[in-house]
Design an enzyme around this catalytic site. Structure first.
Site, mmCIF file in Angstrom:
data_model
loop_
_atom_site.group_PDB
_atom_site.id
_atom_site.type_symbol
_atom_site.label_atom_id
_atom_site.label_comp_id
_atom_site.label_asym_id
_atom_site.label_seq_id
_atom_site.Cartn_x
_atom_site.Cartn_y
_atom_site.Cartn_z
ATOM 1 C CD GLU A 247 -3.017 -1.065 0.622
ATOM 2 O OE1 GLU A 247 -3.189 -0.068 -0.102
ATOM 3 O OE2 GLU A 247 -3.818 -1.995 0.689
ATOM 4 C CB CYS A 281 -1.609 7.053 1.117
ATOM 5 S SG CYS A 281 -2.824 5.991 1.898
HETATM 6 P P1 NAD Z 1 9.975 7.218 4.547
HETATM 7 O O1 NAD Z 1 9.965 6.847 3.118
HETATM 8 O O2 NAD Z 1 11.293 7.395 5.251
HETATM 9 O O3 NAD Z 1 9.174 6.144 5.424
HETATM 10 C C1 NAD Z 1 7.875 5.716 5.118
HETATM 11 C C2 NAD Z 1 7.542 4.558 6.088
HETATM 12 O O4 NAD Z 1 8.359 3.434 5.770
HETATM 13 C C3 NAD Z 1 7.868 4.869 7.552
HETATM 14 O O5 NAD Z 1 6.850 4.308 8.357
HETATM 15 C C4 NAD Z 1 9.200 4.173 7.817
HETATM 16 O O6 NAD Z 1 9.363 3.756 9.147
HETATM 17 C C5 NAD Z 1 9.124 2.986 6.895
HETATM 18 N N1 NAD Z 1 10.415 2.529 6.389
HETATM 19 C C6 NAD Z 1 11.413 3.299 5.890
HETATM 20 N N2 NAD Z 1 12.454 2.534 5.470
HETATM 21 C C7 NAD Z 1 12.103 1.240 5.730
HETATM 22 C C8 NAD Z 1 12.740 -0.022 5.511
HETATM 23 N N3 NAD Z 1 13.922 -0.120 4.921
HETATM 24 N N4 NAD Z 1 12.069 -1.132 5.905
HETATM 25 C C9 NAD Z 1 10.845 -1.068 6.488
HETATM 26 N N5 NAD Z 1 10.196 0.097 6.696
HETATM 27 C C10 NAD Z 1 10.803 1.236 6.313
HETATM 28 O O7 NAD Z 1 9.147 8.536 4.646
HETATM 29 P P2 NAD Z 1 8.629 9.402 5.871
HETATM 30 O O8 NAD Z 1 9.345 10.718 5.876
HETATM 31 O O9 NAD Z 1 8.510 8.633 7.143
HETATM 32 O O10 NAD Z 1 7.171 9.619 5.327
HETATM 33 C C11 NAD Z 1 6.940 10.447 4.223
HETATM 34 C C12 NAD Z 1 6.627 9.698 2.986
HETATM 35 O O11 NAD Z 1 6.135 8.404 3.273
HETATM 36 C C13 NAD Z 1 5.537 10.412 2.259
HETATM 37 O O12 NAD Z 1 6.084 11.139 1.202
HETATM 38 C C14 NAD Z 1 4.584 9.346 1.811
HETATM 39 O O13 NAD Z 1 4.760 9.097 0.442
HETATM 40 C C15 NAD Z 1 4.986 8.110 2.512
HETATM 41 N N6 NAD Z 1 3.970 7.541 3.412
HETATM 42 C C16 NAD Z 1 2.928 6.881 2.870
HETATM 43 C C17 NAD Z 1 1.968 6.339 3.690
HETATM 44 C C18 NAD Z 1 0.784 5.598 3.149
HETATM 45 O O14 NAD Z 1 -0.191 5.483 3.834
HETATM 46 N N7 NAD Z 1 0.848 5.040 1.952
HETATM 47 C C19 NAD Z 1 2.082 6.478 5.057
HETATM 48 C C20 NAD Z 1 3.176 7.166 5.592
HETATM 49 C C21 NAD Z 1 4.121 7.675 4.751
#
Ligand code: NAD
Length: 475
Positions: A247, A281
């Protein structure tokens, strides 16, 4: 407060010393710490999940449903406590957090019932005496990764779906917002979920995903988060041949045709855009408005955004809280600067509010060229772009221009138009003339770069089931 791991039926302070800080985004103050899992903790969780799966997959679907329904009841009873923890650590207004916490009970109930309806089938055979059966079976121990924007709303679907199907799960919850998830896991524990079936870990996300996905114990990976991280976890899962549900992000179009009521639709748009400070999202991002009502829509939208009460989500009457992280403030300011340099017009907001907490103004940009970064990257924050179109097909082409395909919204009273929009838009979810997404009984998920698989609906439980075919000749 100190947030712990839940491994093989026991709360644990972990085997190492690493800890993360929990902040209140409304004032930036440290309010607690979260235990980070070390490799030994993850291995204990894997061993627990392996044994837990053996036990739980043999519990009848009927009994599993009873336990899940008890967890749903406990969740509802504790919704207020859970919601306060969400607001304190994530920032959203308390009424939004309460809806999320109460909704968790509905998701658990839905999956409890779907587990009892995980039917197989009998296929007529080519010869007498042969019985051909298709038996759904739980896929096995699941590794699930969920984000901070809906600390409860995201993880509850993964936990309830896996458990209802007969799987065990290791859930890596968001380090930024652990307390509400801990309360949720306690509801499952007290409802009678046996040791090892549900494990909760926090830590360095990349370390945890690397270790769990590579383990032979894990049979299924479920992730909610950004496209780049989803791509990375998809690659890891492919290497180890693990099934995935992804997702990922979106960049939802919100198309308003000239026969719609600009005042009413702009009010819906403002509510959807600035909910959870835009950190959703499925939030609308590109408002595409037909020429005839463009000016009226922009005027009403800008006025609506300007009236929003922004503040600490725990305070009465607040409609938009802070962003969840300090780093999102810089990201927002960068998007606005870039859009204005590209020729877009800033019509409302555009900057940080004060210097305490992570508040950003509800922001509206109009006439933003496609070359601007915000027209291509997901802002994931309180910025709306309002651009114009002349013909409906133009709006459909713009909707489909990006690699994302999560949610889309369209407004028109003409059925020929809504029909064209519904069929033409490439998205996993299309909501017409209202907001109609994310109920437990409806599938939630994207296509294209927004991921694959659905959570919710009768599709949701399929993610946790495999197919066994049995052909039996009666001797
Ligand atoms: P990010 O890309 O650093 O992290 C997104 C999520 O992924 C976080 O919960 C983080 O803990 C997890 N994550 C990161 N690297 C990981 C790895 N190697 N293995 C497992 N989990 C990992 O971004 P952020 O600054 O925390 O959030 C911003 C971006 O994340 C936004 O631009 C948005 O696109 C996306 N986001 C999407 C949703 C959604 O519901 N689809 C939710 C939260 C964030």
């Amino acid at each position: 407060m100190s947030a712990h791991l839940f491994i093989n039926g026991k709360w644990s302070a972990g085997s190492g010393n690493r800890r993360g800080q929990i902040l209140n985004p409304a004032n930036g103050e440290t309010i607690g710490e979260v235990t980070f899992a070390e490799t030994a903790d993850l291995d204990a969780a894997l061993a627990g999940a392996e044994q837990g799966f053996r036990n739980w997959s043999r519990v009848s679907a009927y009994e599993r449903a009873n336990i899940l329904r008890r967890a749903a009841t406990l969740t509802r009873e504790r919704a207020e406590t859970v919601a306060r923890a969400v607001t304190r650590e994530q920032g959203k207004p308390l009424p939004e957090a309460l809806m999320e916490a109460r909704g968790a009970g509905d998701h658990i109930d839905w999956y409890a019932e779907e587990g009892r309806r995980a039917y197989g089938r009998v296929i007529p055979a080519r010869a007498p005496g042969i019985l051909q059966m298709v038996l759904p079976e739980p896929v096995g121990p699941v590794a699930a990764f969920s984000p901070w924007n809906f600390p409860i709303g995201q993880i509850v679907r993964k936990i309830a779906g896996a458990l209802a199907a007969g799987c065990s799960i290791i859930a890596k919850a968001p380090e930024e917002t652990p307390s509400s998830v801990i309360e949720l896991v306690k509801c499952f524990e007290e409802a009678g979920v046996p040791a090892g079936v549900l494990n909760l870990v926090f830590g360095v996300p990349a370390e945890i995903s690397q270790h769990l996905i590579a383990s032979t114990v894990i049979r299924k990976v479920s992730f909610t988060g950004s496209v780049p991280v989803g791509r990375h976890l998809g690659e890891l899962s492919a290497r180890h041949l693990k099934r995935t549900t992804m997702e990922l992000g979106g960049h939802a179009p919100f198309i308003v045709c000239d026969d719609a009521d600009p005042g009413a639709v702009s009010a819906t748009g403002v509510a959807l855009k600035f909910r959870n400070a835009g950190q959703v999202c499925a939030a609308p991002t590109r408002f595409l408005v037909q020429d005839g009502i463009f000016d009226a829509f922009v005027e009403a939208f800008v006025a609506g955004a300007g009236k929003l009460k922004v503040g600490d989500g725990a305070s009465e009457g607040v409609q938009m809280g802070p962003l969840a992280h300090a780093r999102r403030l810089d990201a927002m300011a960068g998007f606005v600067r870039d859009a204005v340099e590209a020729g877009g017009q800033l019509r409302a907001g555009g900057k940080r509010i004060g210097n305490e907490g992570f508040f950003f103004e509800p922001t509206v940009l109009t006439n933003v060229p496609l070359s601007a970064r915000i027209m291509n990257d997901e802002p994931f924050g309180p910025i709306a772009i309002v651009n114009r179109f002349s013909e409906v097909d133009e709006a459909i082409a713009e909707s489909n221009r990006l690699p994302f395909g999560l949610a889309a919204f369209a407004f028109s009273r003409r059925v020929d138009r809504t029909d064209r929009l519904m069929r033409g838009i490439e998205a996993g979810m299309v909501s017409i003339n209202h907001f109609g997404l994310a109920a437990p009984e409806t599938p939630f998920g994207g296509i294209k770069d927004s991921g694959h698989g659905s959570e919710g609906g009768s599709e949701g439980i399929q993610a946790y089931l495999t197919t066994k075919f049995v052909s039996q000749l009666n001797a």
